[in-house]
Scaffold this motif. Sequence first.
Motif, PDB file in Angstrom:
ATOM      1  N   GLY A 174       0.769  -1.234   0.000  1.00  0.00           N
ATOM      2  CA  GLY A 174       0.000   0.000   0.000  1.00  0.00           C
ATOM      3  C   GLY A 174       0.797   1.279   0.000  1.00  0.00           C
ATOM      4  N   VAL A 231      -3.004   2.419   5.781  1.00  0.00           N
ATOM      5  CA  VAL A 231      -3.339   2.289   4.364  1.00  0.00           C
ATOM      6  C   VAL A 231      -3.410   0.814   3.961  1.00  0.00           C
ATOM      7  N   ASP A 232      -3.834  -0.023   4.898  1.00  0.00           N
ATOM      8  CA  ASP A 232      -3.967  -1.458   4.616  1.00  0.00           C
ATOM      9  C   ASP A 232      -5.027  -1.677   3.539  1.00  0.00           C
ATOM     10  N   PRO A 233      -4.641  -2.190   2.343  1.00  0.00           N
ATOM     11  CA  PRO A 233      -5.609  -2.410   1.286  1.00  0.00           C
ATOM     12  C   PRO A 233      -6.201  -3.821   1.294  1.00  0.00           C
ATOM     13  N   GLY A 259       0.914  -0.622   5.258  1.00  0.00           N
ATOM     14  CA  GLY A 259      -0.128  -1.446   4.677  1.00  0.00           C
ATOM     15  C   GLY A 259      -0.459  -2.624   5.573  1.00  0.00           C
TER      16      GLY A 259
END
Length: 281
Positions: A174, A231-233, A259
Amino acid sequence: MIAELTKTYLLMVIEAKLVNEKFLQIDGNKIRYLESGNSDKTLVLIHGLGASAERWEQVMPIFAEHFRVVIPDLIGFGYSDKPLADYTIDFFSDFLGKFMQTANIELPYLIGSSLGGQISAEYTAANQNDVDKLILVSPSGVMKQSTPALDAYIMAALYPNEQNAKNAFELMEGSGESVDPKIVSSFIERMQMPNAKLAFMSTILGLKNAEIITKKLQAISTQTMLIWGSVDPVIPINHADDFIQSLSDCRFIRMDGCGHTPYVQAPRLFSEKVLDFLNVK
């Protein structure tokens, strides 16, 4: 030149002595794990879907200064055996209990990432007196819909080539930064092992069919820390609210700019947060 080579060799020898690769038997299956440190207090690290003990390699030496660190390859993953089985959360939780017993681990600190977080939470809920403190890192258990990053990871597992794997890990991180080629190559190697894809997909189905974990979280009285990359997708940070609201004693740490695996992207900061929670000065 010779001096540089000698220094490199000595560092390799030192690292080899710091980390021991070990094996044990559980229900007739060969289970591989890494161990480091000689403290009387044990820290157990549980990796996520499709990973192996090496996923924790950047934080292992930091933790080994304070604890006996034990990191198994979950059954079905890494270099542990991959039997034909239904890889449900109950299956993994049961495995974790047997691993603890066989490895002579009592009242550990327990850290689980992603799938490993859900397994660790399920195990703790069923064994309140057997875990000293619990740390969950971007755990699965409440998200039922997929994400593009998770879809890419599944694609890489089913078709493990360099392009698919590189794309998946870059999405999962991320940050937009390039991924260590060793992470990509080792993932491809593991997913090409016999029964690796079967175990991976059986786990995916097991997760889809599992009940949302919130009720079991409410049963956990163990002091818990929840760490999530901002911002972990793969499992977006908004799912943290379900854990925070369900756990009776929860400290939440948001790791900005990280991420799905903050212990890979920011190992020093991650370790500092964990050691503070575990009262290590």
